[in-house]
Design an enzyme around this catalytic site. Structure first.
Site, PDB file in Angstrom:
ATOM      1  N   GLY A  13      88.577  92.774-109.835  1.00 53.48           N
ATOM      2  CA  GLY A  13      88.430  92.538-108.408  1.00 53.48           C
ATOM      3  C   GLY A  13      88.439  93.811-107.587  1.00 53.48           C
ATOM      4  N   ASP A  36      90.867  89.643-116.879  1.00 57.21           N
ATOM      5  CA  ASP A  36      90.232  88.897-115.788  1.00 57.21           C
ATOM      6  C   ASP A  36      89.510  87.708-116.397  1.00 57.21           C
ATOM      7  OD1 ASP A  36      88.342  88.296-113.426  1.00 57.21           O
ATOM      8  OD2 ASP A  36      89.410  90.041-112.669  1.00 57.21           O
ATOM      9  N   ARG A  38      86.502  87.220-115.229  1.00 60.75           N
ATOM     10  CA  ARG A  38      85.154  87.806-115.188  1.00 60.75           C
ATOM     11  C   ARG A  38      84.997  88.878-116.245  1.00 60.75           C
ATOM     12  NH1 ARG A  38      83.590  90.125-109.419  1.00 60.75           N
ATOM     13  NH2 ARG A  38      85.708  89.965-108.683  1.00 60.75           N
ATOM     14  N   ASP A  54      92.710  83.709-118.454  1.00 61.47           N
ATOM     15  CA  ASP A  54      92.928  82.886-117.261  1.00 61.47           C
ATOM     16  C   ASP A  54      94.433  82.853-116.996  1.00 61.47           C
ATOM     17  OD1 ASP A  54      93.183  80.947-115.336  1.00 61.47           O
ATOM     18  OD2 ASP A  54      91.957  79.450-116.387  1.00 61.47           O
ATOM     19  N   TYR A 144      95.879  80.325 -97.512  1.00 66.12           N
ATOM     20  CA  TYR A 144      96.149  81.629 -98.137  1.00 66.12           C
ATOM     21  C   TYR A 144      97.481  82.200 -97.634  1.00 66.12           C
ATOM     22  CZ  TYR A 144      95.262  86.641 -99.075  1.00 66.12           C
ATOM     23  OH  TYR A 144      95.336  87.954 -99.488  1.00 66.12           O
TER      24      TYR A 144
HETATM   25  P1  NAD Z   1      89.381  89.855-105.605  1.00 70.12           P
HETATM   26  O1  NAD Z   1      88.963  88.481-105.259  1.00 70.12           O
HETATM   27  O2  NAD Z   1      88.445  90.976-105.355  1.00 70.12           O
HETATM   28  O3  NAD Z   1      89.829  89.931-107.121  1.00 70.12           O
HETATM   29  C1  NAD Z   1      90.579  88.931-107.729  1.00 70.12           C
HETATM   30  C2  NAD Z   1      90.224  88.931-109.209  1.00 70.12           C
HETATM   31  O4  NAD Z   1      90.993  87.894-109.836  1.00 70.12           O
HETATM   32  C3  NAD Z   1      88.740  88.626-109.474  1.00 70.12           C
HETATM   33  O5  NAD Z   1      88.180  89.602-110.306  1.00 70.12           O
HETATM   34  C4  NAD Z   1      88.765  87.267-110.146  1.00 70.12           C
HETATM   35  O6  NAD Z   1      87.749  87.116-111.139  1.00 70.12           O
HETATM   36  C5  NAD Z   1      90.143  87.266-110.780  1.00 70.12           C
HETATM   37  N1  NAD Z   1      90.638  85.895-111.030  1.00 70.12           N
HETATM   38  C6  NAD Z   1      90.450  84.807-110.259  1.00 70.12           C
HETATM   39  N2  NAD Z   1      91.010  83.749-110.825  1.00 70.12           N
HETATM   40  C7  NAD Z   1      91.560  84.162-111.987  1.00 70.12           C
HETATM   41  C8  NAD Z   1      92.280  83.522-113.018  1.00 70.12           C
HETATM   42  N3  NAD Z   1      92.540  82.206-112.971  1.00 70.12           N
HETATM   43  N4  NAD Z   1      92.709  84.262-114.072  1.00 70.12           N
HETATM   44  C9  NAD Z   1      92.426  85.588-114.142  1.00 70.12           C
HETATM   45  N5  NAD Z   1      91.739  86.254-113.195  1.00 70.12           N
HETATM   46  C10 NAD Z   1      91.314  85.548-112.127  1.00 70.12           C
HETATM   47  O7  NAD Z   1      90.773  90.105-104.835  1.00 70.12           O
HETATM   48  P2  NAD Z   1      91.388  91.501-104.371  1.00 70.12           P
HETATM   49  O8  NAD Z   1      90.863  91.786-103.023  1.00 70.12           O
HETATM   50  O9  NAD Z   1      91.272  92.508-105.448  1.00 70.12           O
HETATM   51  O10 NAD Z   1      92.902  91.052-104.169  1.00 70.12           O
HETATM   52  C11 NAD Z   1      93.879  91.212-105.183  1.00 70.12           C
HETATM   53  C12 NAD Z   1      95.211  90.734-104.615  1.00 70.12           C
HETATM   54  O11 NAD Z   1      95.535  91.476-103.423  1.00 70.12           O
HETATM   55  C13 NAD Z   1      95.223  89.261-104.186  1.00 70.12           C
HETATM   56  O12 NAD Z   1      96.495  88.722-104.428  1.00 70.12           O
HETATM   57  C14 NAD Z   1      94.996  89.324-102.694  1.00 70.12           C
HETATM   58  O13 NAD Z   1      95.536  88.233-102.048  1.00 70.12           O
HETATM   59  C15 NAD Z   1      95.748  90.592-102.344  1.00 70.12           C
HETATM   60  N6  NAD Z   1      95.284  91.173-101.082  1.00 70.12           N
HETATM   61  C16 NAD Z   1      94.035  91.716-100.980  1.00 70.12           C
HETATM   62  C17 NAD Z   1      93.621  92.263 -99.758  1.00 70.12           C
HETATM   63  C18 NAD Z   1      92.254  92.858 -99.599  1.00 70.12           C
HETATM   64  O14 NAD Z   1      91.896  93.238 -98.464  1.00 70.12           O
HETATM   65  N7  NAD Z   1      91.465  93.003-100.661  1.00 70.12           N
HETATM   66  C19 NAD Z   1      94.492  92.250 -98.660  1.00 70.12           C
HETATM   67  C20 NAD Z   1      95.737  91.657 -98.793  1.00 70.12           C
HETATM   68  C21 NAD Z   1      96.148  91.142-100.022  1.00 70.12           C
HETATM   69  N1  SER Z   2      91.795  91.016 -96.788  1.00 67.25           N
HETATM   70  C1  SER Z   2      92.518  89.782 -96.929  1.00 67.25           C
HETATM   71  C2  SER Z   2      91.739  88.639 -96.377  1.00 67.25           C
HETATM   72  O1  SER Z   2      91.019  88.858 -95.423  1.00 67.25           O
HETATM   73  C3  SER Z   2      93.855  89.871 -96.237  1.00 67.25           C
HETATM   74  O2  SER Z   2      94.792  89.398 -97.121  1.00 67.25           O
HETATM   75  O3  SER Z   2      91.873  87.563 -96.869  1.00 67.25           O
END
Ligand code: NAD
Ligand code: SER
Length: 314
Positions: A13, A36, A38, A54, A144
């Site tokens: 991700g 992952d 993916r 998973d 969320y």
């Molecule tokens: P993302 O959606 O880009 O990546 C998540 C990854 O998890 C994906 O590659 C997906 O294939 C994988 N995934 C989904 N379901 C799965 C499963 N059942 N088993 C294994 N893998 C699985 O998300 P991200 O932006 O990298 O976020 C990562 C974490 O950080 C999350 O908890 C998100 O809530 C948190 N977060 C992200 C942001 C942001 O701006 N990106 C901000 C606040 C919090």
């Molecule tokens: N970047 C995230 C969202 O917009 C914040 O957790 O969902």
């Protein structure tokens, strides 16, 4: 440094790719297992071990932890705010059950540490809009945000009750160029750079004066690793730390891009994500993280924009 074997779940991700690469630099490629649902991201291929997994399959996760002698888990698999509103039940199941599976296994196998990110999405319309403090009124209105807030208290519970060393950050919207964002409300601030370079124009799904807390990925990755490396007695928050670096609106990021691409133009077509953004704070107070473990941000909007455009053009 004690010998560690780290499992990153959700490694393909937006955060996972860069965090896995940073952890491999620090702990050695063979000691950081990417996993992952993916396929591994191109940047992770050939840079260390990968398992397809998973997080909802607890038995398989448990077997991997034992078989690979895992000592730390970074759990990044989740459904983000915008996608979550389209699939509330799925978001709740993944965000809650994935975390509980990891916390249970961490307890049973005496893992050294667990990392799990929360989000500014825990805050709701009744939280302070500006400089939102660590402890305040928290009444999230997205599935969320509800799942993140509940998750924070599960982390705190596993720490208090079972001694699991689980640490967490409430990330703001993260901006990066190495891997694409996965369905959040703050994703516009990534799309805008890509569109500015490819088409010199962007239609934003948020209104022009919507201020949100944001952070450049290099700061987020460094902050995460600093939190995880901090001595346990420096960690006073076992729910999740506020972390901040910048706050801007679509109009302001557009104006900053225009300094580099003068013929860049922007218009606005707000959709359902506007309501989500309206429910979140515009800026965050992260004094506790700064005092506890010395957090300092490096990137502001100007510096991030210059760096994003340079790297995307490459
Ligand atoms: P993302 O959606 O880009 O990546 C998540 C990854 O998890 C994906 O590659 C997906 O294939 C994988 N995934 C989904 N379901 C799965 C499963 N059942 N088993 C294994 N893998 C699985 O998300 P991200 O932006 O990298 O976020 C990562 C974490 O950080 C999350 O908890 C998100 O809530 C948190 N977060 C992200 C942001 C942001 O701006 N990106 C901000 C606040 C919090
Ligand atoms: N970047 C995230 C969202 O917009 C914040 O957790 O969902």
């Amino acid at each position: 440094m004690a010998k560690e074997k780290i499992l990153v779940i959700g490694a393909s991700g937006q955060i996972g790719v860069e965090l896995t690469l940073a952890l491999r630099n620090l702990y050695g490629e063979e000691n950081v297992i990417a996993s992952d649902l993916r396929e591994p991201n191109q940047l992770l291929k050939d840079s260390g071990p990968y398992v397809s997994m998973d997080v909802m399959n607890k038995e398989m996760l448990h077997v991997q932890v034992i078989r690979q002698n895992v000592t730390q888990i970074y759990l990044l698999a989740a459904m983000l705010s915008a996608t979550g509103e389209k699939n509330p039940n799925l978001a709740w199941n993944l965000n809650m059950q994935g975390l509980l599976n990891v916390l249970d296994i961490a307890r049973e196998e005496n893992l050294h540490k667990v990392y799990w990110p929360s989000s500014i999405a825990v805050f709701g319309p009744t939280s302070p809009k500006n400089n939102c403090p660590q402890q305040t009124i928290i009444e999230p209105t997205t599935v969320y945000g509800i799942s993140k807030y509940a998750g924070e208290f599960w982390c705190n519970y596993y720490h208090q009750r079972f001694g699991v060393d689980v640490r967490s950050i409430r990330y703001p919207g993260l901006i990066s160029y190495k891997s694409a964002p996965g369905g959040g409300t703050t994703d516009y601030a990534v799309e805008i750079y890509n569109e500015a370079i490819e088409n010199k124009k962007y239609t934003c799904f948020l209104e022009e004066n919507t201020y949100l807390p944001m952070m450049y990925m290099p700061d987020a990755i460094r902050g995460t690793i600093e939190l995880m490396e901090a001595p346990a007695d420096k960690i006073s928050i076992r729910t999740s730390y506020n972390l901040s670096s910048m706050s801007f609106s679509p109009k302001e990021i557009g104006a900053e891009i225009k300094k580099h691409i003068p013929d860049f133009t922007m218009d606005y077509a707000p959709d359902y994500r506007q309501q989500i953004a309206n429910s979140w704070p515009a800026s965050i107070d992260d004094t506790v993280a700064r005092n506890d473990w010395g957090w300092k941000h490096e990137f502001d909007l100007q510096r991030m924009t210059a760096d994003m455009l340079t790297n995307l053009k490459k």
